[in-house]
Design an enzyme around this catalytic site. Sequence first.
Site, PDB file in Angstrom:
ATOM      1  N   GLY B 106       8.907  -4.253  -6.788  1.00  0.00           N
ATOM      2  CA  GLY B 106       8.246  -3.346  -7.157  1.00  0.00           C
ATOM      3  C   GLY B 106       7.035  -3.481  -5.470  1.00  0.00           C
ATOM      4  N   ARG B 170      15.755  -3.119  -7.674  1.00  0.00           N
ATOM      5  CA  ARG B 170      15.399  -4.255  -8.874  1.00  0.00           C
ATOM      6  C   ARG B 170      16.346  -5.358  -8.718  1.00  0.00           C
ATOM      7  NH1 ARG B 170       9.697  -4.782 -10.375  1.00  0.00           N
ATOM      8  NH2 ARG B 170       8.801  -3.036 -10.025  1.00  0.00           N
ATOM      9  N   ASP B 201      10.506 -13.827  -8.807  1.00  0.00           N
ATOM     10  CA  ASP B 201      12.071 -13.460  -8.967  1.00  0.00           C
ATOM     11  C   ASP B 201      13.028 -13.625  -7.077  1.00  0.00           C
ATOM     12  OD1 ASP B 201      12.472 -14.471 -12.075  1.00  0.00           O
ATOM     13  OD2 ASP B 201      12.135 -11.924 -12.073  1.00  0.00           O
ATOM     14  N   LYS B 227       5.208 -11.434  -1.947  1.00  0.00           N
ATOM     15  CA  LYS B 227       4.654 -10.258  -2.176  1.00  0.00           C
ATOM     16  C   LYS B 227       4.803  -9.739  -3.691  1.00  0.00           C
ATOM     17  CE  LYS B 227       7.470  -7.858  -3.820  1.00  0.00           C
ATOM     18  NZ  LYS B 227       8.236  -7.015  -4.904  1.00  0.00           N
ATOM     19  N   THR B 228       3.616  -9.510  -3.890  1.00  0.00           N
ATOM     20  CA  THR B 228       3.110  -8.951  -5.376  1.00  0.00           C
ATOM     21  C   THR B 228       1.232  -8.643  -5.329  1.00  0.00           C
ATOM     22  OG1 THR B 228       3.207  -9.174  -7.563  1.00  0.00           O
ATOM     23  CG2 THR B 228       3.013 -11.415  -6.303  1.00  0.00           C
ATOM     24  N   ASP B 230       0.398  -8.067  -7.973  1.00  0.00           N
ATOM     25  CA  ASP B 230       0.141  -8.659  -9.236  1.00  0.00           C
ATOM     26  C   ASP B 230      -0.639  -9.966  -9.121  1.00  0.00           C
ATOM     27  OD1 ASP B 230       1.039  -7.143 -10.938  1.00  0.00           O
ATOM     28  OD2 ASP B 230       2.490  -8.197 -11.198  1.00  0.00           O
TER      29      ASP B 230
END
Lengths: 568, 568
Positions: B106, B170, B201, B227-228, B230
């Site tokens: 994402g 993804r 992941d 990276k994220t 979240d």
Amino acid sequence: MSPPFIVDGDVSAANSPSPPLIGRLASVYSEVQANRIDQPLPFPSVLGKLFDIVDGPPSSAAGNPAEIAKLFPNLFGQPSAMLVPSDSGAVKVDKKLKIGVVLSGGQAPGGHNVISGLFDYLQDHAKGSTLYGFKGGPAGIMKCKYVELTAQFIYPYRNQGGFDMICSGRDKIETPEQFKQAEETAQKLDLDGLVVIGGDDSNTNACLLAENFRSKNLKTRVIGCPKTIDGDLKCKEVPTSFGFDTACKIYAEMIGNVMVDARSTGKYYHFVRLMGRAASHITLECALQTHPNITIIGEEVAAKKLTLKNVTDYIVDVVIKRSKLGYNYGVILIPEGLIDFIPEVQQLIAELNEILAHDIIDEDGIWKRKLTTQSHHLFDFFPPAIQEQLLLERDPHGNVQVAKIETEKMLIQMVETELEKRKQEGAYNDEFKGQSHFFGYEGRCGLPTNFDSTYCYALGYTAGALLQSGKTGLISSVGNLAAPVEDWTAGGTALTSLMDVERRHGKFKPVIKKAMVELDGAPFKKFSLFRDQWAVENRYISPGPIQFVGPASNVLNHTLLLELGAQA
Amino acid sequence: MSPPFIVDGDVSAANSPSPPLIGRLASVYSEVQANRIDQPLPFPSVLGKLFDIVDGPPSSAAGNPAEIAKLFPNLFGQPSAMLVPSDSGAVKVDKKLKIGVVLSGGQAPGGHNVISGLFDYLQDHAKGSTLYGFKGGPAGIMKCKYVELTAQFIYPYRNQGGFDMICSGRDKIETPEQFKQAEETAQKLDLDGLVVIGGDDSNTNACLLAENFRSKNLKTRVIGCPKTIDGDLKCKEVPTSFGFDTACKIYAEMIGNVMVDARSTGKYYHFVRLMGRAASHITLECALQTHPNITIIGEEVAAKKLTLKNVTDYIVDVVIKRSKLGYNYGVILIPEGLIDFIPEVQQLIAELNEILAHDIIDEDGIWKRKLTTQSHHLFDFFPPAIQEQLLLERDPHGNVQVAKIETEKMLIQMVETELEKRKQEGAYNDEFKGQSHFFGYEGRCGLPTNFDSTYCYALGYTAGALLQSGKTGLISSVGNLAAPVEDWTAGGTALTSLMDVERRHGKFKPVIKKAMVELDGAPFKKFSLFRDQWAVENRYISPGPIQFVGPASNVLNHTLLLELGAQA
């Protein structure tokens, strides 16, 4: 003055044993909020000097002047007033005044600055005056619920969003009893003037109040201020309503982000519904700021008498065209009030209201036979979830609540269904995925842009000048907005000159007509010149977050610039 | 270099007869976007000088080191690497390199700057090198779909949001055939290195790729970047994942606006669902930035084994307490993944998946008898709309799509129902009105904050240095983030040191454990210290829009500062 608040998350300092503070005084402020409070604002030079008020020629009305003249015998025909620099300063600066101010209707960024501007006018030109803030909207006038607004009380709200300084409300002063209550408040507080900050309805109400006070020989004068994020209260002398600039920029920031996401992900169509039920100005402005692939403008839908099927087909055709170009993504803007603009939906809802008032909705759908053929077809065309909403969501009068319908989700389902059909026909072979968004409350209470902060302060300051010079029944008017702030003009426009009448229950009622998107106006023309290009090419613009200093901090919205002829 | 784009709505200039430009090169830019491109970034001083790479002691694993050692025989135990200033500059600066880069998963604000930083490293230290951008994520590696990234190509993406420079995907490289494809690409392009920009992941995948390349004696080295949005990929050496700072600030801006609206209007409870399914870092950070009345943290719900009824009751109790204080409004934050954290919901969904795979859902509800008593009760406790979603929304494998459930609307309905009950009991007599919001896509592609811009550029630059010095299987690590940028540290951390194993289908699989909200960590502890106060007092903070220059433009997020011990 030292700030009576706690800056940026220093929560521990709030653990004091003293009694709880109220509202902003109890607030902790972010660094941006705190910094905005002390931000000096540019100021129209005419407001910084001694000035005279010069009257223009007598005014008429937007429509049916004879009826307006009958409804406003004391006010009809008033000239506009213009502030002009004067060495002598004919406006008296010695008399102390008692002024009330009220916020009416939905929030719009900048309301606090109208009050600050009014307060500062009184400080600067009528030292020792008293400013009362009526609490919770017009109900505060009727119930005489108010707070005295002092320098310390106002300070933490300067350049801040929201209406929480005195809050707002949607009540109207309409019945003879309510007018009586307003008179009592005016007399009890010995009010020299009242400033009503509101939209078209509230300003109509302000004018009725002004007429009423004058007819009763009360000294209380009434001045309106143009507020609404929807942008539908404007005319030549009042080029824009405050809050529109900030709200559109907040929505455009989010739309821009979603556009970049759409292009990065490459697999979603984002359907974005935007606040603005009566008029589509917000949607149009956001389109001009961001260049979406598809934008639906309610006024055009109404003018062309489009059906819901037409709108769906328009979207579907663009999706298919884009699919052929290799783009399986896009961004679509929809005005909140879209289905209000569609004649066939209006008709269906009228029929439903009638049926639901008298009949039982049987599960077998026998009730549907009472619908006209066209409405029956339309009802069946709606996705089941929308059918359910149409039947179940009712307001206290039992009417269908159109505002509750999630138009963006409805359109996604309709587009899905139609694309499935086209797929069967071999005209489309991508996978369509819709994502829905509604941007509404997020935009009503943001920190006002530099424009809204400055414009509102000038509106409030001007309102003070108009009241002090004895004016009533005018709306505060700040103009020449494409010029540098020091060259802005200030004055007042006769509220009756904005009015027309509507026939309701056999009587003429005065209304300030909502300013709708003009299909031959500059903003729509620019949009219609480019929309086909935006549909198939991806000319997205991401405006980014509102900046208060540095680059882009003083950019005006496109609608205003185009309407002022300042942008090609 | 002159910008290869058109600034701020000058659409007419785009009507050229030349062939259509692609991506950003065809874009019109807002003033803020355009200005950001040329924004000079501060730079850790160690990256501006000649440096050596110094290895630390051998590393282990986050759990089950013996199994990790078996899974990564070539990489296990690698030391961390640290860049240190050096007069000699032992890292060679002459050899040209061929490097690939890929964006995985994402979007997160700042991804483009990782690529810019990497590109600039190669320009500065290995002039004449080639940088390939794999298109559409790991699938681009497998299919050898790439674009050569030149200075001109990269320029319009500098400091811009989104992943549209090369897009993302993804897919994972998992099967022997897929690893083979990756090897072929590495050999075909003669890659010296590959930078994988992704979450937990993707970084696990990067490490497997590094191990595989090394085991095959390929020269291609692999470096990961965290990276994220979240925020759930972090450890001691990697204090934060990029994008979290920007996304939280975008969400917090909107939450702050909604708070001011709630306080101004005085009649709505706003239920705000925030992106972040596996961990509740975003929700917690937004709470620390804005001080909502109620915040639900998934990790706490799981740790305390709360039921949905518990969560509903908690909200209801606060609503009633506030009602008694005269506040009939509030703001409530909910993490996207809330119901994933509730054990009884997990159980119900497992049972539903089983039943739906084999049975027919009869309208009379006989199928429900197959549920355990607890799940049956829970199912009946859900509002009808949610029951429908649970039964109808299925993923391609036939499983219930928990992510599609609009938790914020579900909670509104549950709170409504419970409040109605309390009203009957005489414990509550206000009118509750909920408004729902979901802030998701709006935050993934915003213009990166100054922090994310700077942090990402340093991550990319460091990745280049690690590759050039022959490192593989490390994650780019930039530290000391609470200090001024010039004092930030740069290095790499062994990806195997972040790993544990999970048993799947009878095999051990390596995983980088998601960093969850720690209930004894500083951010949660600060939140839990103040939440009771925030519940009943209104200590809302409105952070306002992200600023790029001037006040608040360099404020760090609370989570990072608290975790670094830099904020009390």
